[in-house]
Design an enzyme around this catalytic site. Sequence first.
Site, PDB file in Angstrom:
ATOM      1  N   HIS A  83       1.816   3.084  16.757  1.00 29.65           N
ATOM      2  CA  HIS A  83       1.785   1.688  16.343  1.00 29.65           C
ATOM      3  C   HIS A  83       1.722   0.776  17.565  1.00 29.65           C
ATOM      4  O   HIS A  83       0.943  -0.180  17.608  1.00 29.65           O
ATOM      5  CB  HIS A  83       3.024   1.353  15.512  1.00 29.65           C
ATOM      6  CG  HIS A  83       2.863   1.649  14.050  1.00 29.65           C
ATOM      7  ND1 HIS A  83       2.885   0.667  13.093  1.00 29.65           N
ATOM      8  CD2 HIS A  83       2.670   2.812  13.383  1.00 29.65           C
ATOM      9  CE1 HIS A  83       2.726   1.204  11.889  1.00 29.65           C
ATOM     10  NE2 HIS A  83       2.601   2.514  12.051  1.00 29.65           N
TER      11      HIS A  83
ATOM     12  N   SER B  46      -0.651  -0.989   7.384  1.00 27.84           N
ATOM     13  CA  SER B  46      -0.200  -1.545   8.661  1.00 27.84           C
ATOM     14  C   SER B  46      -1.386  -2.009   9.503  1.00 27.84           C
ATOM     15  O   SER B  46      -1.339  -3.063  10.137  1.00 27.84           O
ATOM     16  CB  SER B  46       0.624  -0.508   9.434  1.00 27.84           C
ATOM     17  OG  SER B  46       1.856  -0.261   8.789  1.00 27.84           O
TER      18      SER B  46
ATOM     19  N   SER C  41      -2.252   4.498   3.641  1.00 27.10           N
ATOM     20  CA  SER C  41      -3.311   3.737   2.969  1.00 27.10           C
ATOM     21  C   SER C  41      -4.055   2.835   3.935  1.00 27.10           C
ATOM     22  O   SER C  41      -5.147   2.350   3.618  1.00 27.10           O
ATOM     23  CB  SER C  41      -2.711   2.882   1.851  1.00 27.10           C
ATOM     24  OG  SER C  41      -1.792   1.943   2.390  1.00 27.10           O
TER      25      SER C  41
ATOM     26  N   ASP D 124       7.097  -5.209   9.760  1.00 30.73           N
ATOM     27  CA  ASP D 124       6.677  -3.878   9.309  1.00 30.73           C
ATOM     28  C   ASP D 124       7.893  -2.946   9.391  1.00 30.73           C
ATOM     29  O   ASP D 124       8.248  -2.497  10.475  1.00 30.73           O
ATOM     30  CB  ASP D 124       5.535  -3.371  10.189  1.00 30.73           C
ATOM     31  CG  ASP D 124       4.785  -2.195   9.584  1.00 30.73           C
ATOM     32  OD1 ASP D 124       5.218  -1.704   8.533  1.00 30.73           O
ATOM     33  OD2 ASP D 124       3.781  -1.775  10.170  1.00 30.73           O
TER      34      ASP D 124
ATOM     35  N   GLY E  69       0.826  -1.199   0.000  1.00 25.95           N
ATOM     36  CA  GLY E  69       0.000   0.000   0.000  1.00 25.95           C
ATOM     37  C   GLY E  69       0.855   1.242   0.000  1.00 25.95           C
ATOM     38  O   GLY E  69       2.052   1.198   0.298  1.00 25.95           O
TER      39      GLY E  69
END
Length: 401
Positions: free
Chosen positions: A271, A236, A233, A302, A229
């Site tokens: 995150h 994640s 977007s 990630d 992505g």
Amino acid sequence: MELTLLGTGAPAGLPRPDCPCAACATALGDAARGATALLVDGTLLLDLTPGAALAAARAGRSLTGVRQVLLSHPHAGPAMEVPAGLPQPGRVPDGRELALLTGHRVRAQALDSPGTGYAVTGPGGQRLLYLPPGSAPAGLEERSAEPYDMVLADVLGRPDALARLRAAGAVGPTTDVVAVHLDHDVPPGGELPRRLAAAGARAVPDGTTLAVGAYEDVPDVPRRTLVLGGARSGKSVEAERRLEAFPDVLYVATGGTRGGDGEWAARVTAHRERRPGSWRTVETCDLVPLLKEEDGPPLLIDCLSLWLTDVMDEVGAWDDAEWAGGGERALRARVTELAEAVRQTRRTVVAVSNEVGSGIVPATASGRRYRDELGRLNTAFAAECEHVLLVVAGQAVSLRG
């Protein structure tokens, strides 16, 4: 033990009355769902919902044989009208067991929210667990002696409930997990079965009759998934969603800490706060040893684009002379090594990467080099994955799987 789902939707049903959202507008045919209610062997009704008798008739069933009606979630507002011939609804206190003359045993499962879950054991020993919407089981510290044959729960709303049950051994590889209480935040079209399959669950239409304990094709959790992505977007979030129904996940952060960069620190914090508390985090770009481990929890990587930046730093890819003098060969070897490790891995892997080759051509040679190498890396990694997603404006489009 036979189970008929008179409804599989949230308490307000799907579509919701007078709701103009896109999910409600497209909830037609099999996608339309009444409030969840379960009819067990024609004798036990779990949750009394509006139109239960009509829903039973549509499913080819009758409520005339029902001897016990149990409520799971609190009903706000006026008392529910009980159809003629049905016994008055009741509730089993947490931890207590109710034995029915039909040979069924019902034990009340304590929850972390108002309401009651029910573990039902049939005359033949088959076991199912039913949880009300927005709830997860409480008090699962002890390991379950054996997994349930079937679990019906709010998989999309409370994936952590499934994670807790897995951690306690109450959900195993052969447990048939059926998603119920589906609301208007349900993803449309083919994304619903894909998202549920990632959690090892499935959905069925209203009126479906299931045999508890009979072998079903339990959805295979994709072992290797790549989520692509652009910036912001939602890639994640989508990757995390693919593993949030599992209790132990190793989150592999390839970006490092970048001391002194406050904006980067804020991104990292956001995150971390989004992840389940049971997940562990390791900051490393050394991915191959993790992939080669025979055992271990699922990996969430990630992201690959930051891994590539680190490797390009190591091989001197930003300098034209070093790139031509061996840096390019060294990078190709590292990408091949990573792809081979993905091919051979026994672990469940979800990896995130940026899709940067869809528009503006970078103004610098190093920028173009990075763009090209990321495209090659994504292609090599995707070739080894059963499931590949492209996330655009928060919408996951399946490219493979």
